[in-house]
Write a protein that holds these residues in place. Structure first.
Motif, PDB file in Angstrom:
ATOM      1  N   PRO A 383       0.939  -1.136  -0.074  1.00 39.97           N
ATOM      2  CA  PRO A 383       0.109   0.022   0.068  1.00 39.97           C
ATOM      3  C   PRO A 383       1.019   1.225   0.070  1.00 39.97           C
ATOM      4  O   PRO A 383       2.120   1.273   0.487  1.00 39.97           O
ATOM      5  N   ALA A 384       0.352   2.334  -0.464  1.00 36.83           N
ATOM      6  CA  ALA A 384       0.980   3.809  -0.449  1.00 36.83           C
ATOM      7  C   ALA A 384       0.241   4.386   0.485  1.00 36.83           C
ATOM      8  O   ALA A 384      -0.972   4.816   0.322  1.00 36.83           O
ATOM      9  N   ILE A 385       0.789   4.990   1.413  1.00 39.04           N
ATOM     10  CA  ILE A 385       0.106   5.534   2.616  1.00 39.04           C
ATOM     11  C   ILE A 385       1.014   6.897   2.911  1.00 39.04           C
ATOM     12  O   ILE A 385       2.307   7.109   3.144  1.00 39.04           O
ATOM     13  N   ILE A 386       0.301   7.947   3.154  1.00 39.56           N
ATOM     14  CA  ILE A 386       0.542   9.224   3.442  1.00 39.56           C
ATOM     15  C   ILE A 386       0.068   9.681   4.921  1.00 39.56           C
ATOM     16  O   ILE A 386      -1.087   9.847   5.044  1.00 39.56           O
ATOM     17  N   ASP A 387       0.812  10.002   5.874  1.00 35.46           N
ATOM     18  CA  ASP A 387       0.545  10.220   7.302  1.00 35.46           C
ATOM     19  C   ASP A 387      -0.832   9.236   7.470  1.00 35.46           C
ATOM     20  O   ASP A 387      -1.883   9.832   8.131  1.00 35.46           O
ATOM     21  N   ASP A 388      -0.665   8.059   7.436  1.00 35.89           N
ATOM     22  CA  ASP A 388      -1.646   7.158   7.891  1.00 35.89           C
ATOM     23  C   ASP A 388      -2.655   6.839   6.950  1.00 35.89           C
ATOM     24  O   ASP A 388      -3.851   6.441   7.345  1.00 35.89           O
ATOM     25  N   GLN A 389      -2.882   7.531   5.944  1.00 34.20           N
ATOM     26  CA  GLN A 389      -3.967   7.513   4.889  1.00 34.20           C
ATOM     27  C   GLN A 389      -3.507   7.094   3.729  1.00 34.20           C
ATOM     28  O   GLN A 389      -2.632   7.337   3.067  1.00 34.20           O
ATOM     29  N   LEU A 390      -4.521   5.840   3.461  1.00 34.05           N
ATOM     30  CA  LEU A 390      -4.295   5.100   2.329  1.00 34.05           C
ATOM     31  C   LEU A 390      -4.594   6.079   1.004  1.00 34.05           C
ATOM     32  O   LEU A 390      -5.423   6.519   0.771  1.00 34.05           O
ATOM     33  N   VAL A 391      -3.385   5.837   0.019  1.00 36.77           N
ATOM     34  CA  VAL A 391      -3.597   6.822  -1.113  1.00 36.77           C
ATOM     35  C   VAL A 391      -3.298   6.058  -2.553  1.00 36.77           C
ATOM     36  O   VAL A 391      -3.734   6.748  -3.554  1.00 36.77           O
ATOM     37  N   GLY A 392      -2.997   4.773  -2.297  1.00 41.87           N
ATOM     38  CA  GLY A 392      -2.574   4.162  -3.733  1.00 41.87           C
ATOM     39  C   GLY A 392      -2.096   2.702  -3.511  1.00 41.87           C
ATOM     40  O   GLY A 392      -2.248   2.242  -2.292  1.00 41.87           O
ATOM     41  N   GLN A 393      -1.553   2.043  -4.555  1.00 41.15           N
ATOM     42  CA  GLN A 393      -1.195   0.460  -4.140  1.00 41.15           C
ATOM     43  C   GLN A 393      -0.451   0.190  -5.529  1.00 41.15           C
ATOM     44  O   GLN A 393      -0.666   0.585  -6.378  1.00 41.15           O
ATOM     45  N   ILE A 394       0.675  -0.492  -5.102  1.00 40.63           N
ATOM     46  CA  ILE A 394       1.324  -1.333  -6.127  1.00 40.63           C
ATOM     47  C   ILE A 394       1.180  -2.756  -5.981  1.00 40.63           C
ATOM     48  O   ILE A 394       1.633  -3.144  -4.919  1.00 40.63           O
ATOM     49  N   ALA A 395       0.735  -3.550  -6.901  1.00 46.12           N
ATOM     50  CA  ALA A 395       0.396  -4.992  -7.067  1.00 46.12           C
ATOM     51  C   ALA A 395       1.109  -5.465  -8.211  1.00 46.12           C
ATOM     52  O   ALA A 395       1.143  -5.454  -9.356  1.00 46.12           O
ATOM     53  N   LEU A 418       5.914   6.251  -5.291  1.00 45.50           N
ATOM     54  CA  LEU A 418       4.552   6.603  -5.462  1.00 45.50           C
ATOM     55  C   LEU A 418       3.919   7.515  -4.773  1.00 45.50           C
ATOM     56  O   LEU A 418       2.842   8.254  -4.961  1.00 45.50           O
ATOM     57  N   VAL A 419       4.022   7.416  -3.320  1.00 47.28           N
ATOM     58  CA  VAL A 419       3.434   8.228  -2.232  1.00 47.28           C
ATOM     59  C   VAL A 419       4.022   9.658  -2.384  1.00 47.28           C
ATOM     60  O   VAL A 419       3.277  10.669  -2.546  1.00 47.28           O
ATOM     61  N   ILE A 420       5.318   9.911  -2.883  1.00 47.34           N
ATOM     62  CA  ILE A 420       5.786  11.114  -3.179  1.00 47.34           C
ATOM     63  C   ILE A 420       4.977  11.759  -4.513  1.00 47.34           C
ATOM     64  O   ILE A 420       4.983  12.689  -4.287  1.00 47.34           O
ATOM     65  N   LEU A 421       4.761  10.866  -5.502  1.00 47.85           N
ATOM     66  CA  LEU A 421       4.286  11.281  -6.744  1.00 47.85           C
ATOM     67  C   LEU A 421       2.828  11.805  -6.331  1.00 47.85           C
ATOM     68  O   LEU A 421       2.342  12.797  -6.968  1.00 47.85           O
ATOM     69  N   ILE A 422       2.138  10.927  -5.692  1.00 48.52           N
ATOM     70  CA  ILE A 422       0.697  11.324  -5.244  1.00 48.52           C
ATOM     71  C   ILE A 422       0.639  12.489  -4.590  1.00 48.52           C
ATOM     72  O   ILE A 422      -0.211  13.544  -4.671  1.00 48.52           O
ATOM     73  N   HIS A 423       1.593  12.724  -3.724  1.00 46.94           N
ATOM     74  CA  HIS A 423       1.548  14.062  -2.644  1.00 46.94           C
ATOM     75  C   HIS A 423       1.934  15.081  -3.592  1.00 46.94           C
ATOM     76  O   HIS A 423       1.355  16.096  -3.453  1.00 46.94           O
ATOM     77  N   ARG A 424       3.091  15.014  -4.684  1.00 45.71           N
ATOM     78  CA  ARG A 424       3.155  15.788  -5.647  1.00 45.71           C
ATOM     79  C   ARG A 424       1.974  16.425  -6.464  1.00 45.71           C
ATOM     80  O   ARG A 424       1.559  17.505  -6.711  1.00 45.71           O
ATOM     81  N   GLU A 425       0.935  15.399  -6.944  1.00 46.49           N
ATOM     82  CA  GLU A 425      -0.101  15.549  -7.544  1.00 46.49           C
ATOM     83  C   GLU A 425      -1.168  16.132  -6.706  1.00 46.49           C
ATOM     84  O   GLU A 425      -1.801  17.052  -7.104  1.00 46.49           O
TER      85      GLU A 425
END
Length: 782
Positions: A383-395, A418-425
């Motif tokens: 899972p991709a997690i930012i501050d304990d918040q689920l934001v995405g997944q790589i499978a 991916l977390v950094i990318l989503i955070h950037r987005e």
């Protein structure tokens, strides 16, 4: 200091450490053995010497037949102590000599406690004389204990000895202690023997040490040569040679092979992570980066299948932006949305935990594969997690080999990207929304808003209200300072900058500024410090309160007019009637009296009464709230009618009058009052000019307003006087009443018009702005 000492004592080179260790392992045992041998040797020798001394004193004790008194009784005399000493010495000295002959290293003797003297000994002392011993010697302790005793100390008899071993044996005869015998020997020869033994032991140890070091040097010389060959073989990647030269290092060679492959893989992974990191922080699109992340994750885990998904923060649905075609081919872009979380991938999202399964069919968390779905043989998801918040997944799935914990760690590294990318987005989206909101608030704000550099005050951006209010084009303002375009707030800038640099925002500071045409305006200035591209800038907002100020002045003026109206209404009938009566009697008296002098006085008094009546009429005019009658008239026609009168007045003042009339719409007005308004303003303008000046009367339309302007070329109106114009009884003329402009303001107010004044040292312009007539909706219109 400590490190230098440590490096000296414990060098890093293997050979030096080996030599040091070998010296330690040889020298320490030798020293320990030497110490133990010395202790054993000393103990053994002491025991032998003690036995020897014991045998000698026992021999001395047995050789004494009876007591000293028994020897003396044989001579049947009562000698003196000196004679007793001689008798005992003659008997005992032969015994001493005999024993001393056999034990040449010993000092032996007899001692009599009664005579307190040595009676026989192999000491070199005068025979026949009493030879007492000091009672402080430890030998005399036996008289207290009555037992034999050994002593290790500096001996009284061995003057040149460092240490002696002595045995004192008490002589008991007939239950009485009559003296003692002793035997002592020096220990110097004993220690010399021990020292010689020690030297031999140490010499043998050092010979062993140097021999071992020499053999080790030969071994290490050869080992260095073989090790250099091994290192060269490693450098040239010819490990077969290295195995032949040092077969013991074959496990190391295999480990090097393994580690080399691991390092190559790790280097490749690090390069890929670095490339992905640069893409994440670059301007590359979101889909492009996610496709690259999935491609690299599949590559390094040997996975056939996989996807990268993001969670919609609003709906919670998993949106997959890149998925292999047919769930197993090339990656394609497109959005797949999953509303419900199921199976292994759903378990990862629900529990926010990574998952690795090499046997999904037997995994209790898996579900039955849907018909047509590719069979999953191996599965890994993070899972991709930012501050304990689920934001995405790589499978990933269906690798050619079993997934390992190292693969899980690697996918977790990709998930962090991916977390950094989503955070950037998210940040970019928030920034876009923020910029959009700011742009709308900036451009649609009715106030004048501008952004300037803090140090120079150069305009970076301004909104539409700024340009419209001041009358500038955008290219006239951007890149310039307020001083360069002469807005006129320079005096306040230093105060504002100092306040801002002290961390104190500026709010509602009243400032005066000027438009492009020089028109004076008043505003409330507010400013905040902001950062643009790391540069300190000033966000300024000016709320134009010019009209509000004018309304405030108008309200003050109207209050004063109301006061004047109340006064006029109160005194009109009370004053005008007596004045009329007085004027009538003066006229009557003037007709009856032919005296020329009195006639002159009567005329002067009537003139002053008429003047007072005129002032009262003006009072009443300023107090009126409603015009007498409004008719649809052409303002240009009224001006044309009055122009000869104004021209005549100008000729008397040696000034010029110019008309610039344009086609305008008819206006609802009271002709009598408008004539009075124009004449009053024209008269004031002519009085304000010096000979040669020009009065310009214009009419024009701006939007839905008809504007009458009267501009003179006088010296202008002072600022402190400007605010008081229109106030009843305020005048700057010597013979003025202060009611002319007050009447004008009253007429403008009654026509629902407005009056504006633009003044400068080059002259003053009065603008009277009438509303365009749109229909008969005025109760005073005819």
């Amino acid at each position: 200091m400590y490190r230098k000492l440590r490096d000296r004592l414990f060098p890093l080179q293997i050979t030096k450490r080996f030599y040091l260790g070998m010296a330690f392992l040889i020298i320490v045992p030798i020293l320990v053995m030497e110490i133990l041998d010395q202790i054993s040797f000393m103990e053994e020798r002491k025991i032998i010497k003690e036995k020897e001394l014991f045998a000698v004193v026992c021999h001395l004790n047995r050789s004494l037949q009876g007591s000293y008194d028994d020897i003396l009784k044989q001579y049947n005399i009562e000698p003196s102590p000196q004679a007793k000493l001689l008798i005992l010495n003659s008997v005992l000295q032969p015994i001493i000599n005999q024993i001393a002959f056999c034990h040449t290293n010993l000092i032996i003797g007899y001692y009599s406690s009664e005579l307190d003297s040595i009676v026989a000994s192999n000491l070199d002392y005068p025979t026949g004389k009493l030879y007492p011993l000091p009672h402080t010697l430890p030998y005399f302790d036996i008289y207290k204990t009555g037992n034999p005793q050994y002593f290790y100390d500096q001996d009284f008899f061995h003057k040149n000895s460092h240490e002696t071993l002595s045995l004192v044996y008490p002589l008991h005869r007939q239950g009485k202690l009559i003296g003692h015998v002793w035997a002592s020997r020096d220990m110097d020869s004993f220690y010399q023997e021990a020292l010689a033994r020690r030297k031999n032991t140490l010499l043998a140890g050092f010979i062993m040490l140097f021999g071992s070091i020499f053999l080790s040097w030969i071994f290490f010389t050869r080992f260095k040569r073989d090790l250099n060959h091994f290192a060269n073989a490693i450098g040239t990647n010819n490990l077969r040679i290295s195995s032949d030269s040092l077969p013991e290092l074959n496990p190391l060679v295999e480990l090097i092979y393994k580690r080399e492959n691991e390092l190559k893989r790790e280097l490749e992974i690090s390069s890929s992570i670095a490339e992905l990191s640069s893409k994440v922080i670059s301007t590359a699109s979101f889909n492009e980066v996610t496709e690259h992340i999935l491609d690299q994750a599949r590559k390094f885990t040997d996975s056939k299948l996989g996807y990268v998904g993001c969670l919609d923060p609003m709906t919670g649905c998993l949106t997959i932006s890149c998925l292999p075609k047919g769930i197993g081919g090339d990656i394609h872009s497109g959005k797949e949305v999953f509303i419900k979380y199921k199976g292994l991938w759903g378990w990862v999202l629900k529990n926010k935990k990574s998952l690795l399964s090499n046997n999904p069919e037997q995994d209790y968390r898996a579900q039955v594969t849907l018909p047509g779905h590719v069979k999953i043989t191996r599965f890994i998801a993070v899972p991709a997690i930012i501050d304990d918040q689920l934001v995405g997944q790589i499978a990933l799935a269906n690798a050619k080999r079993d997934y390992t914990p190292g693969d899980l760690v690697l996918v977790e590294r990709f998930a962090r990207l991916l977390v950094i990318l989503i955070h950037r987005e998210h940040r970019e989206e928030a920034l876009r929304m923020s910029e959009d909101r700011f742009a709308k608030a900036f451009n649609t704000n009715p106030c004048m808003v501008s952004i300037t550099t803090l140090d120079e005050g150069r305009f970076i951006d301004v909104n539409k209200s700024f340009l419209q209010t001041l009358g500038y084009e955008r290219e006239d303002v951007i890149g310039h300072t307020s001083q360069e375009i002469d807005i006129g707030i320079k005096s306040k800038r230093k105060e504002v900058i100092n306040s801002i640099k002290q961390g104190k925002p500026v709010h509602n500071l009243e400032v005066t500024f000027y438009g492009r045409e020089g028109n004076r305006m008043v505003g409330l200035y507010s400013a905040e410090l902001i950062k643009l591209s790391g540069e300190s800038c000033l966000l300024s907002v000016v709320n134009d309160i010019t009209k509000r100020k004018q309304l405030e002045k108008e309200m003050i003026r109207l209050d004063r007019l109301n006061m004047v109206g109340e006064m006029a209404a109160g005194i009109a009938h009370e004053v005008r009637n007596p004045l009329t009566t007085v004027r009538g009697f003066l006229q009557m008296l003037g007709k009856k009296n032919d005296n020329g002098k009195l006639q002159e006085y009567y005329a002067l008094m009537i003139e002053e009464l008429d003047r007072a009546n005129t002032i009262i009429s003006e009072f009443l005019s300023t107090a009126r709230n409603k015009p007498d009658k409004l008719e649809l008239e052409d303002l240009n026609t009224i001006i044309d009618t009055l122009f000869p009168l104004i021209a005549a007045d100008a000729m008397n003042s040696d000034c010029n009058v110019v008309r610039e009339l344009t086609n305008i719409s008819p206006i609802l007005l009271n002709q009598k009052e408008i004539r009075q308004l124009i004449l009053n303003l024209a008269h004031n303008s002519l009085e304000a000019m010096t000979p040669g000046g020009t009065l310009t009367i214009k009419t024009f339309m701006v939007g839905e307003e008809i504007i009458l302007s009267m501009a003179d070329t006088g010296k202008g109106i002072e600022t402190e006087i400007l605010d008081k114009l229109g106030t009843p009884f305020f005048t700057t003329k010597e013979n003025g009443t202060g009611l002319g402009l007050a009447v004008c303001y009253g007429i403008v107010r009654r026509h629902h018009a407005s009056i504006e004044i633009d003044t400068s040292p080059k002259g003053t312009t009065f603008y009277i702005k009438f509303k365009q007539f749109k229909g008969v909706d005025n109760e005073y219109a005819v």
